[in-house]
Design an enzyme around this catalytic site. Structure first.
Site, PDB file in Angstrom:
ATOM      1  N   HIS B   8       4.374   4.555  14.147  1.00 60.64           N
ATOM      2  CA  HIS B   8       5.502   5.792  13.846  1.00 60.64           C
ATOM      3  C   HIS B   8       6.340   5.570  13.722  1.00 60.64           C
ATOM      4  O   HIS B   8       7.397   4.473  13.843  1.00 60.64           O
ATOM      5  CB  HIS B   8       4.919   6.322  14.924  1.00 60.64           C
ATOM      6  CG  HIS B   8       5.207   5.419  16.743  1.00 60.64           C
ATOM      7  ND1 HIS B   8       4.718   4.926  17.641  1.00 60.64           N
ATOM      8  CD2 HIS B   8       6.790   5.485  17.778  1.00 60.64           C
ATOM      9  CE1 HIS B   8       5.097   3.886  18.384  1.00 60.64           C
ATOM     10  NE2 HIS B   8       6.402   4.597  18.661  1.00 60.64           N
ATOM     11  N   HIS B  92      14.424   5.107  16.860  1.00 59.22           N
ATOM     12  CA  HIS B  92      13.340   3.499  16.214  1.00 59.22           C
ATOM     13  C   HIS B  92      12.378   3.769  15.383  1.00 59.22           C
ATOM     14  O   HIS B  92      11.832   5.256  14.800  1.00 59.22           O
ATOM     15  CB  HIS B  92      12.648   3.258  18.197  1.00 59.22           C
ATOM     16  CG  HIS B  92      11.764   4.221  18.268  1.00 59.22           C
ATOM     17  ND1 HIS B  92      11.724   5.092  19.044  1.00 59.22           N
ATOM     18  CD2 HIS B  92       9.830   4.317  18.773  1.00 59.22           C
ATOM     19  CE1 HIS B  92      10.637   5.535  19.308  1.00 59.22           C
ATOM     20  NE2 HIS B  92       9.509   4.919  18.955  1.00 59.22           N
ATOM     21  N   GLU B 141      10.322  -0.700  17.646  1.00 64.76           N
ATOM     22  CA  GLU B 141       9.328  -1.267  19.083  1.00 64.76           C
ATOM     23  C   GLU B 141       8.383  -1.847  17.880  1.00 64.76           C
ATOM     24  O   GLU B 141       7.742  -1.411  16.833  1.00 64.76           O
ATOM     25  CB  GLU B 141       8.470   0.358  19.382  1.00 64.76           C
ATOM     26  CG  GLU B 141       7.743   0.401  20.230  1.00 64.76           C
ATOM     27  CD  GLU B 141       7.053   1.535  20.445  1.00 64.76           C
ATOM     28  OE1 GLU B 141       7.920   2.689  20.086  1.00 64.76           O
ATOM     29  OE2 GLU B 141       6.300   1.652  21.622  1.00 64.76           O
TER      30      GLU B 141
END
Lengths: 150, 150
Positions: B8, B92, B141
Site C-alpha cells: 500500500h 509512506h 513501512e
C-alpha cells in the site's frame, strides 16, 4: 469513472543513479528499466518493476511501478519540487484509465484543475496531471492504459 | 533481500470521511474497507482497494492499496506530519517481506534506522518503519505478508 490500476508512484530524486543503486542494493529490486530522458517533463526517468499479487495458479502479475524522476533542469516542475524536498521522495501517484479524454472531462466536470492538455507520458500513452490541492494533497497523474499487455 | 509486493501507499488526511467520499465519488473506488482505530499508531484507518493487473486468463488480482490515515491525536506521528502538510497527501510506502525479523536485520546491517521494534500493523501482521532520511526521502513501512491469501 471507475478506479483503475495504480500504475506507478512517482518518486523524485536528486541523483537517479544513486536511487537505482538504492532500489537494487537496499530494496532488492531485480528489474529496473534503462533510464531515458522525457523532454516534455524535463526529467530523466526509469521504472523499478515490483511484483504484483500472484494469479489463482501462482502466475506472477505486474505490480505498481516506482517511477524514479531526476530533473534535467533546475527550472522544471520536479526541479522546483526538489528545492523544497532536497532528499527526494514521493512526488505523485498515477492511475490508469481506458480513455484519457473521457477522464479529463470527468475531472473537469467535478471542478478539478487538470494541468494542461493530454500529452505523451513515460509509457508512451496520453497522460495528464490533476492539481494536488484538488486531490487531497496528492499530485495525481492519469494515464491511458497501454494497449499492449504489460 | 528481494523486493516484495508494494502492499500500500499511506495517505494522510485531516478528514477520513471526506477522503473516503473523494475516493468513491471522484476516483471511482468501489471497494473501501470499514474504518477502524489503530491505537499503536494513533490513527483511524481504512483501505481503498485498487485493481491489480489481470492474470493470464483475465483473472483479477489485488492491486496496491491506498491506506487512508487520520490521526486520532494531534500529538502523534501523523498528526505532526499534517501540521506541515495540512491538505494531507502521500505519507509512506509499504512493501511486503516474507520474514519481518530477517528484514529488520537486513536494513540495520545496511545502517538504516529502523524506528522501533516490529509491532502489529493495520493488516494484523508485524511491521516496522525505516527512517525517510535513510530511504531517499520516503518513510518506508515493511510488513510481513499475511499468511492468508489476499
Amino acid at each position: 469513472m471507475k478506479l483503475g490500476r495504480m500504475n506507478h508512484i512517482g518518486v523524485a530524486t536528486p541523483d537517479l543513479d544513486a536511487s537505482i543503486a538504492f532500489y537494487r542494493d537496499v530494496m532488492g529490486a531485480t528489474d529496473i528499466t534503462e533510464p531515458f530522458v522525457l523532454e516534455s517533463q524535463k526529467v530523466r526517468v526509469c521504472f523499478v518493476n515490483t511484483p504484483g499479487e500472484n494469479g489463482p495458479n501462482g502466475e506472477p502479475t505486474a505490480g505498481t511501478q516506482v517511477e524514479l524522476l531526476q530533473p534535467t533542469e533546475a527550472d522544471s516542475a520536479v526541479g522546483k519540487w526538489l528545492d523544497k524536498n532536497p532528499l527526494g521522495g514521493q512526488h505523485h501517484v498515477c492511475y490508469e484509465v481506458p480513455d484519457i479524454h473521457e477522464a479529463k472531462a470527468w475531472f473537469e466536470g467535478l471542478g478539478k484543475r487538470v494541468l494542461g492538455e493530454p500529452r505523451i507520458g513515460a509509457h508512451g500513452t496520453l497522460i495528464f496531471f490533476v492539481h494536488p490541492r484538488d486531490m487531497g494533497g496528492q499530485l495525481t497523474e492519469i494515464m491511458e492504459t497501454p494497449k499492449e499487455a504489460h
